[in-house]
Design an enzyme around this catalytic site. Structure first.
Site, PDB file in Angstrom:
ATOM      1  N   ASP A 215       1.813  -1.132  -0.089  1.00 32.33           N
ATOM      2  CA  ASP A 215       0.945  -1.931  -0.958  1.00 32.33           C
ATOM      3  C   ASP A 215       1.408  -1.831  -2.409  1.00 32.33           C
ATOM      4  O   ASP A 215       2.600  -1.691  -2.671  1.00 32.33           O
ATOM      5  CB  ASP A 215      -0.508  -1.447  -0.804  1.00 32.33           C
ATOM      6  CG  ASP A 215      -1.499  -2.590  -0.860  1.00 32.33           C
ATOM      7  OD1 ASP A 215      -1.560  -3.251  -1.906  1.00 32.33           O
ATOM      8  OD2 ASP A 215      -2.209  -2.821   0.133  1.00 32.33           O
ATOM      9  N   HIS A 285      -5.182  -3.203  -5.665  1.00 33.74           N
ATOM     10  CA  HIS A 285      -5.159  -3.552  -4.252  1.00 33.74           C
ATOM     11  C   HIS A 285      -4.767  -2.373  -3.371  1.00 33.74           C
ATOM     12  O   HIS A 285      -5.427  -2.085  -2.362  1.00 33.74           O
ATOM     13  CB  HIS A 285      -4.194  -4.721  -4.052  1.00 33.74           C
ATOM     14  CG  HIS A 285      -4.268  -5.393  -2.724  1.00 33.74           C
ATOM     15  ND1 HIS A 285      -3.555  -4.966  -1.625  1.00 33.74           N
ATOM     16  CD2 HIS A 285      -4.969  -6.473  -2.313  1.00 33.74           C
ATOM     17  CE1 HIS A 285      -3.804  -5.764  -0.601  1.00 33.74           C
ATOM     18  NE2 HIS A 285      -4.661  -6.693  -0.982  1.00 33.74           N
ATOM     19  N   SER A 604      -7.295  -8.283   3.709  1.00 29.38           N
ATOM     20  CA  SER A 604      -6.659  -7.072   3.182  1.00 29.38           C
ATOM     21  C   SER A 604      -7.590  -5.877   3.259  1.00 29.38           C
ATOM     22  O   SER A 604      -7.147  -4.738   3.369  1.00 29.38           O
ATOM     23  CB  SER A 604      -6.265  -7.277   1.714  1.00 29.38           C
ATOM     24  OG  SER A 604      -5.083  -8.011   1.597  1.00 29.38           O
TER      25      SER A 604
END
Length: 999
Positions: A215, A285, A604
């Site tokens: 990520d 994220h 996600s």
């Protein structure tokens, strides 16, 4: 990752209803349905996030390539080379790169790689040996061609970009936090489930497992990761330091960290502005996904002064290995493969991949897919996000059969209710504290500022403080955080966001009272209320609602990508759904207004939930293979609310408690998966997967499949099969029941025959094996291919049904004789109407001015209804909506056209309503013509001769003509054709013609 649609700031008038035709489309500018927003945190990140990485390969063919070598990597080498022992681990075991055989074989691969690179005259950028045997390198087109001709090379592929979102998000301005070695601000944590309570460390909490997260990196100071833990004895990774990231940040909870940017840095490039060349997360994220999977429990969660429920990762005692492969949310597959290769060598048990491609996968067996296959074969479970293009079926990312592809579910309502001054109630969403109490004055942003500066969207700097002070401001959706800041800074009391083109139901935390209305229907209701009340609009806002914003909980999120898998015929995707809407977890304060945790939505967020669940199952059952873990999660999943279609939910909503004791598992063998990966155009329906997908199968023949059931329980049990759903399909399971002792397997044969099931449409259902203590369910979806292949789902529009009588075409899915019949041509009925103009460039609402309502009665056995709206005024733009009751059947609302068409093939009988909306009126009165045809399936109209070949082959295009037997009157005509083969009747086409086509 989640994308939606929103408007872009454009020219707007402060006074409703009087816009000149030269001002464009009116309130909402063109292209508003092609921009993105609310991207799992991307809309709050600093800097210019619309910047994409440059192409890895230029127009001349020069650039970065991935070179896959022919020999097996460490994970799959089974021996055969003289002096080199097998390195592939046994089923249930994991690769150990420190053993003598592994080190010897790696040296061999290093030597072979160097020889290949030297022969081609190229310099290796990144070398792969564990999960992928090959390298990345900057090549010319000539070098790429030479390498493809080398027998030691299996494939040469141009590197390509992927991201944590399907498209670049809107850029916003925030204040970046300075990374330090201590927690900045309030200590916070991660979470996937707001109701999770801490339990004693052990298998149920993932103790001893390492989850690798590919990520944007991690924010190590978060309290989610604030626990010193010893590294597992099987851990072989490292802590790679860099800017703002020191060795002490790997405290055991974060057991290792690396970053990969070779392709980004090719040709002396640099990482995007605002990024740090280290494992540190400057976006949020990666921190969010890591904490969702394995964040520590935190009881006191406060965001901008507002307390939320206690939160925790799914496997709070698992450890996290960080692999930063994304930079400003984007990355190249060459770098991602390096991350996968390192993770497998390091010793992770689970990998999470919340990264995807725009509109999903377009080919099978990509280099990333091959790396994930090899990781799986070495004992690593891979969870990946399905994508966030739910508005378009089939846009599935990460669809390889060895990857568990996860869709998103809504598990928290987080509703808010907006009550207008006329009593109308609209239920939207909010995560902010709302004022409640009596009604307040509401003003439309367009009427409270500068249209040229984007006041319709409440763009920063566009609003007049004197016009909004103490009022609720209604803003069209664009830069959501920028809009909220503008309303707050200028003295507004609250903001109502509405989306004139329809969006996804997601919420964000704005630290200001914000209610979000996600649907176009709600936007029309609000917009037209504002137009009717330009000076006296009232609204009250309150937290909570009536549950109408979703079918219920859990339900599939409207943004979650749906099946079928468009790449292969027989692979079922998504696999299942997990919580993915309004998920509160740890984030990077550098990209989230200084917050340590925040609410994101997207698949996600759902994928790491499954990664955490897999860690729990691996800890509970150390001998289970990734295939067994995947099967347990899928066969024990339960239906969501609002749909039981596996095209939407896969196997259903995750049920971890049941998955720990599934009874039976259904898993493919390594040989099956390798054979799939070696096939140029694989099918997959024969794979021993816990699902059945029959896309585009020959409905004139039965399909026979086998599945192997293995008892992983502790007792001997008898399982009896049953079939549910699948209307019109004849399904038999042989034997109907099986009795299995622990560890034993049985093969069952499943035969599916089309009975009365519709052609060219999906029917769905499931097969269940039930015993006294366990129930094991697999989903089934089947689409018999009649005259039109389709790699997409049934999203309301029939594919390949509308054609011309002078050059018609079908593509049958069967081989054999072909015959047809026709109803002949029915004339289109034409009626002229005039209606007063409504708001210039507004939003459709059935009760608004500028809308004409026309009802039609559709009898039983109707082949199709076709409705068209047209105007001769070049300054008028019409939109057309076809409803059955309150259900939208079809919308034709292209930006600018004088002709709109809506249709429905084989419609249900009943009352239909067409709404003609003058989205842009050319004058005070709108003149238009409404045309319609209702074609009976067995009716007889003006005779016509159908000419077509007598035989056909599956997949072969067949041309036909439907020529009128005599001259037709002036106007348009529609007919219905129907096809047959060996007595089997297949619905055909709606065929259009005019007399001029035959002159």
């Amino acid at each position: 990752m989640i994308t939606g649609t929103t408007g872009a700031a454009g020219s707007a008038s402060a006074a409703p209803g009087d816009r000149p035709a030269t001002s464009g489309p009116g309130y909402f500018s063109t292209g508003s349905d092609r921009r993105t927003t609310l991207t799992d945190g991307a809309d709050r990140r600093p800097g210019d996030n619309e910047t994409s990485p440059k192409a890895a390969v230029d127009a001349t063919g020069s650039g970065v390539y991935i070179v896959e070598l022919a020999e097996a990597p460490l994970t799959t080498y089974v021996g055969g080379t003289s002096g080199l022992a097998r390195t592939r681990p046994a089923p249930g075991a994991r690769l150990d790169v420190t053993t003598g055989p592994s080190q010897a074989y790696r040296r061999h691969l290093d030597t072979q790689r160097a020889a290949v690179a030297s022969a081609a005259g190229v310099q290796v950028k990144a070398a792969y040996t564990a999960a992928f045997n090959g390298f990345s390198a900057k090549l010319t087109a000539k070098q790429a061609t030479a390498l493809r001709a080398d027998k030691r090379v299996r494939a040469v592929t141009a590197a390509r970009a992927l991201g944590s979102r399907a498209a670049s998000p809107l850029a916003t301005t925030t204040t970046a936090a300075t990374p330090t070695a201590t927690t900045a601000g309030e200590p916070v944590a991660s979470a996937a489930d707001r109701t999770t309570k801490p339990v004693k460390p052990g298998p149920a909490t993932g103790k001893g497992m390492v989850i690798g997260v590919l990520d944007t990196g991690i924010w190590p100071e978060s309290a989610s990761f604030a626990k010193k833990m010893p590294a597992p004895p099987t851990w072989h990774g490292t802590c790679q330091t860099g800017v703002g990231f020191v060795a002490e940040h790997c405290n055991g909870k974060i057991v290792g960290a690396r970053y990969f940017a070779d392709t980004w840095l090719a040709d002396g490039g640099s990482v995007p502005e605002g990024e740090l060349l280290s494992p540190r997360d400057m976006e949020g994220h990666g921190t969010h996904t890591a904490s969702t999977a394995a964040g520590l429990p935190v009881s006191d969660v406060t965001i901008d002064g507002r307390r939320f429920d206690p939160i925790s990762g799914v496997a709070p005692d698992a450890q996290i290995a960080v692999y930063k492969v994304l930079w400003a949310g984007m990355g190249f597959d060459a770098d991602i493969i390096a991350g996968i290769d390192a993770a497998v060598a390091d010793g992770v048990q689970v990998l999470n991949f919340s990264i995807g491609s725009q509109l999903g996968d377009w080919e099978a067996n990509t280099p990333i897919g091959v790396a994930f296959l090899n990781a799986t074969l070495s004992g690593v479970f891979v969870a990946a996000s399905a994508g966030n293009t739910g508005i378009v079926s089939g846009a599935i990312s990460n669809a390889a059969p060895w990857v568990t592809t996860v869709g998103a579910a809504v598990t928290n309502l987080d509703e808010a209710t907006l009550k207008l001054g006329d009593g109308t109630k609209l239920v939207g969403g909010s995560l902010d504290a709302l004022p409640g109490g009596t009604a307040r004055t509401m003003v439309f942003g367009d009427q409270a500022g500068s249209p040229e500066l984007g006041a319709v969207y409440c763009e920063p700097g566009s609003l007049d403080p004197a016009k909004i002070k103490g009022k609720v401001v209604a803003c069209a959706l664009s830069d959501t955080f920028g809009s909220a800041a503008e309303v707050k800074d200028k003295g507004g009391a609250a903001m109502v966001l509405f989306d004139p083109v329809g969006n996804y139901r997601v919420n964000s935390i704005y630290n200001f009272p914000v209610v979000y209305l996600p649907t176009e229907k709600q936007a029309g209701t609000l917009f037209n209320y504002l137009m009717r009340h330009p000076t006296d609009a009232k609204v009250s806002l309150r937290t909570g609602g009536d549950g109408s914003s979703v079918p219920g909980v859990p339900s599939v999120a409207d943004f979650s990508s749906t099946g079928p898998d468009k790449v292969t015929f027989g692979v079922f995707k998504p696999d299942l759904v997990a919580p993915g809407s309004d998920i509160i977890a740890a984030v990077s304060p550098a990209g989230n207004f200084g917050r340590q945790y925040d609410a994101y939505s997207g698949t996600s967020m759902a994928s790491p939930y499954v990664a955490g669940a897999a860690a729990v199952l691996r800890a509970t059952h150390p001998d289970w293979t990734p295939g067994r873990v995947a099967s347990a999660l899928r066969t024990t999943a339960t239906d969501t609310v609002g749909t039981s279609s596996p095209l939407d939910q896969g196997s259903g909503f995750i049920n971890l408690a049941r998955a720990t004791d599934p009874g039976l598992v259904i898993e493919p063998t390594a040989a099956e998966l390798v054979a799939f990966s070696d096939t140029a155009q694989p099918d997959g329906k024969e794979l021993n997967l816990p699902a059945i997908s029959l896309r585009e199968y020959d409905g004139t023949r039965p399909v026979t499949l086998t599945r192997t059931l293995t008892n992983v329980g502790k007792a001997r049990e008898t399982y009896r099969s049953s079939v549910s759903g699948l209307p019109g399909m004849k399904v038999t399971v042989t034997p109907a029941s099986v009795t299995l002792a622990p560890g034993k397997s049985a093969k069952v044969t499943i035969t599916l025959r089309r009975g009365s099931a519709p052609w060219d449409r999906y029917v769905t259902g499931s097969i269940t094996w039930k015993a006294k203590a366990h129930s094991v369910r697999i989903p089934v979806a089947a689409r018999p291919w009649g005259i039109s292949p389709r790699p997409y789902g049934d999203d309301g529009e029939e594919f390949g049904r509308m054609t011309s009588g002078s050059f018609g075409m079908i593509q049958p899915g069967f081989t054999g004789p072909l015959a047809g019949r026709s109803t002949g041509y029915a004339p289109v009925q034409r009626t002229s109407y005039s209606m007063p103009a409504g708001v210039y460039g507004g939003v459709f609402d059935p009760s608004a001015a500028g809308v004409k309502k026309v009802d039609f009665t559709v009898p039983a056995n109707t082949a199709g209804i076709v409705v068209e709206a047209n105007t001769e005024d070049p300054n008028t733009n019409l939109d057309l909506y076809l409803y059955k009751g309150d259900t939208l059947v079809y919308s034709s609302d292209r930006y600018w056209t004088s002709l709109e068409q809506a249709y429905k093939f084989l419609p249900e009988p009943g009352r239909y309503t067409a709404y003609v909306f003058a989205q842009v009126p050319g004058g005070p009165v709108v003149d238009f013509e409404l045309r319609h045809a209702i074609i009976g399936r067995n009716a007889r109209y003006s005779p016509a001769t159908l000419t077509l070949p007598k035989t056909t082959e599956r997949g072969q295009s067949v041309n036909f003509t439907l020529k009128p037997n005599g001259p037709l009157a002036e106007g348009d005509f529609w007919a219905y054709t129907e096809w047959s083969t060996n007595g089997t009747v297949i619905p055909g086409n709606l065929v259009y013609t005019q007399q001029s086509a035959w002159q």
